[in-house]
Scaffold this motif. Structure first.
Motif, PDB file in Angstrom:
ATOM      1  N   LEU A  17       0.871  -1.178  -0.016  1.00 48.71           N
ATOM      2  CA  LEU A  17      -0.073   0.036  -0.184  1.00 48.71           C
ATOM      3  C   LEU A  17       1.034   1.113   0.087  1.00 48.71           C
ATOM      4  CD1 LEU A  17      -3.087   1.255   0.366  1.00 48.71           C
ATOM      5  CD2 LEU A  17      -2.282   1.099   2.792  1.00 48.71           C
ATOM      6  N   ILE A  56      -3.647   6.308  -4.436  1.00 46.88           N
ATOM      7  CA  ILE A  56      -3.692   5.172  -3.595  1.00 46.88           C
ATOM      8  C   ILE A  56      -3.213   4.050  -4.697  1.00 46.88           C
ATOM      9  CG2 ILE A  56      -4.767   3.569  -2.005  1.00 46.88           C
ATOM     10  CD1 ILE A  56      -6.882   5.775  -1.796  1.00 46.88           C
ATOM     11  N   GLN A 102      -2.660   0.003  -4.433  1.00 46.57           N
ATOM     12  CA  GLN A 102      -2.961  -0.961  -3.797  1.00 46.57           C
ATOM     13  C   GLN A 102      -2.863  -2.361  -4.282  1.00 46.57           C
ATOM     14  OE1 GLN A 102      -6.670  -0.609  -1.716  1.00 46.57           O
ATOM     15  NE2 GLN A 102      -6.143  -1.559   0.112  1.00 46.57           N
ATOM     16  N   SER A 133      -7.476  -4.373  -3.182  1.00 48.50           N
ATOM     17  CA  SER A 133      -8.054  -2.970  -3.351  1.00 48.50           C
ATOM     18  C   SER A 133      -9.714  -3.416  -4.014  1.00 48.50           C
ATOM     19  CB  SER A 133      -7.425  -2.665  -4.794  1.00 48.50           C
ATOM     20  OG  SER A 133      -7.382  -3.751  -5.742  1.00 48.50           O
TER      21      SER A 133
END
Length: 98
Positions: free
Chosen positions: A27, A90, A92, A97
């Motif tokens: 992440l 973001i 991920q 996700s």
């Protein structure tokens, strides 16, 4: 916020390295100004990848304007918020996700 492009490139570099590292990043989250979407770094490193099913990158545009409080600080009538909204980039892993 003076060189967002360098930080977004660094995040992509770290994300791409994760496959070669035993404990690579699962992440990465960045807080960035939301009013920079026309700039070259956004157009090259965010727009082609954001919010696509096969991409680890998603963008969350935050409502309003952020306020960054500090201990012992009293906000004045003006100037306590930036003159722009913010967004989160973001990265991920696909299995966690969305």
């Amino acid at each position: 916020y003076s060189d967002c492009g360098a930080w977004v490139r660094k995040a992509w570099d770290e994300w791409n390295k994760r496959g070669t590292l035993p404990q690579g990043p699962g992440l990465i989250v960045m807080l960035l100004p939301a009013n920079r979407v026309e700039q070259k770094w956004w157009q090259e490193h965010v727009e082609p990848y954001r919010d696509r099913p096969d991409s680890p990158l998603r963008v969350e545009f935050l409502p309003g304007r952020m306020r960054f409080d500090r201990p012992g600080w009293t906000p004045g009538p003006k100037g306590d918020r930036p003159p722009f909204g913010c967004c989160l980039l973001i990265w991920q892993k696909p299995e966690v996700s969305r």
